[in-house]
Write a protein that holds these residues in place. Sequence first.
Motif, PDB file in Angstrom:
ATOM      1  N   ASN A 157       0.819  -1.207   0.000  1.00 47.77           N
ATOM      2  CA  ASN A 157       0.000   0.000   0.000  1.00 47.77           C
ATOM      3  C   ASN A 157       0.856   1.261   0.000  1.00 47.77           C
ATOM      4  O   ASN A 157       1.621   1.499   0.935  1.00 47.77           O
ATOM      5  N   ASN A 158       0.743   2.012  -1.088  1.00 47.89           N
ATOM      6  CA  ASN A 158       1.361   3.333  -1.179  1.00 47.89           C
ATOM      7  C   ASN A 158       2.862   3.323  -0.861  1.00 47.89           C
ATOM      8  O   ASN A 158       3.367   4.205  -0.169  1.00 47.89           O
ATOM      9  N   LEU A 159       3.545   2.337  -1.387  1.00 52.86           N
ATOM     10  CA  LEU A 159       4.959   2.113  -1.055  1.00 52.86           C
ATOM     11  C   LEU A 159       5.882   3.093  -1.792  1.00 52.86           C
ATOM     12  O   LEU A 159       5.790   3.265  -3.006  1.00 52.86           O
ATOM     13  N   SER A 160       6.744   3.723  -1.024  1.00 50.74           N
ATOM     14  CA  SER A 160       7.774   4.580  -1.616  1.00 50.74           C
ATOM     15  C   SER A 160       9.138   4.090  -1.165  1.00 50.74           C
ATOM     16  O   SER A 160       9.295   3.635  -0.036  1.00 50.74           O
ATOM     17  N   ALA A 161      10.116   4.189  -2.055  1.00 46.22           N
ATOM     18  CA  ALA A 161      11.465   3.742  -1.702  1.00 46.22           C
ATOM     19  C   ALA A 161      12.490   4.552  -2.467  1.00 46.22           C
ATOM     20  O   ALA A 161      12.228   5.027  -3.580  1.00 46.22           O
ATOM     21  N   LYS A 213       7.191   5.295  -6.048  1.00 50.32           N
ATOM     22  CA  LYS A 213       6.496   6.548  -5.721  1.00 50.32           C
ATOM     23  C   LYS A 213       5.022   6.304  -5.439  1.00 50.32           C
ATOM     24  O   LYS A 213       4.162   6.723  -6.186  1.00 50.32           O
ATOM     25  N   GLY A 214       4.752   5.562  -4.365  1.00 49.71           N
ATOM     26  CA  GLY A 214       3.356   5.315  -4.002  1.00 49.71           C
ATOM     27  C   GLY A 214       2.776   4.140  -4.762  1.00 49.71           C
ATOM     28  O   GLY A 214       1.737   4.253  -5.411  1.00 49.71           O
ATOM     29  N   LEU A 215       3.466   3.001  -4.676  1.00 44.16           N
ATOM     30  CA  LEU A 215       3.034   1.803  -5.405  1.00 44.16           C
ATOM     31  C   LEU A 215       2.076   0.973  -4.555  1.00 44.16           C
ATOM     32  O   LEU A 215       2.350   0.680  -3.394  1.00 44.16           O
ATOM     33  N   SER A 216       0.931   0.621  -5.145  1.00 41.20           N
ATOM     34  CA  SER A 216      -0.037  -0.231  -4.443  1.00 41.20           C
ATOM     35  C   SER A 216      -0.354  -1.446  -5.292  1.00 41.20           C
ATOM     36  O   SER A 216      -0.476  -1.343  -6.523  1.00 41.20           O
ATOM     37  N   LEU A 217      -0.466  -2.606  -4.621  1.00 40.94           N
ATOM     38  CA  LEU A 217      -0.667  -3.869  -5.332  1.00 40.94           C
ATOM     39  C   LEU A 217      -1.145  -4.918  -4.344  1.00 40.94           C
ATOM     40  O   LEU A 217      -0.651  -4.979  -3.222  1.00 40.94           O
TER      41      LEU A 217
END
Length: 248
Positions: free
Chosen positions: A5-9, A20-24
């Motif tokens: 949820n909403n992953l940034s790295a 930049k805000g990856l959701s899956l």
Amino acid sequence: MLKINNLSASVDDGQKTILKGLSLEIPAGEVHAIMGPNGAGKSTLSYVLTGRDGYDVTGGTATLNGEGLLDMDPEERAAKGVFLSFQYPLEIPGVPTMTFLKTALNAQRKARGEEEMKAPEFLKKAKALAKELKIKPDMLKRPLNVGFSGGEKKRMEIFQMMMLEPNFIVMDETDSGLDVDALRIVADGVNKLRSPERGMLVITHYQRLLDYIVPDKVHVLTDGKIVASGDADFAKKLEVEGYDAYAA
Ligand code: ADP
Ligand code: MG
Ligand code: MG
């Protein structure tokens, strides 16, 4: 099963933001594919999920069966059954492949609260599987991947994956550089591992692999985010039309 949820790295000590805000979400029993242009952040996603050094999570969450993955160290994630198949497999000098695998398998069993697999059972399983994958027994005595050819490394990776019976598998461009025979070995291995309890994420630049491993869903990753999703046929459309329509 896997919820991101909403992953940034970022890398380079936060200098460069990649995700930049990856959701899956990948439910148990499903195989999802991620496709996307070079440099989109596909490998970064696999590194972040497995906890590779140098890839810093700056926001969002990732859970496997409700447990937060991102706070676990890489060994803990592996013990929870997260398996990453590399584009370029690691060489582990000094340790015979069988010893390495038995240790890894039993660490995983322990983490699941299961009894350890004893040597005779392990050997029996390994022998049968090696035969199936056409791996010569003497290769299992050699240190993992050291001096193996490209094709041998691939077969050995499928062997590892099938011996370890992971809960969740991430394959990052496992198909690059494979001829059709090696591709079949990879695909057959993956297809055998499909099960209602197991989830898989297959990252690929080309559609070809997905002729053999037919995914439940296909996602497009560009510029650090999932920007479109579809069914298996969507991959064919992407192959023809390219990713330009999804550019950030
Ligand atoms: P993909 O797998 O989709 O081709 P990557 O995740 O490998 O993309 O890389 C995404 C971007 O981040 C690229 O521009 C790449 O050069 C950059 N990148 C990845 N890892 C690092 C790193 N360790 N240091 C600096 N830049 C990196
Ligand atoms: Mg790449
Ligand atoms: Mg990559």
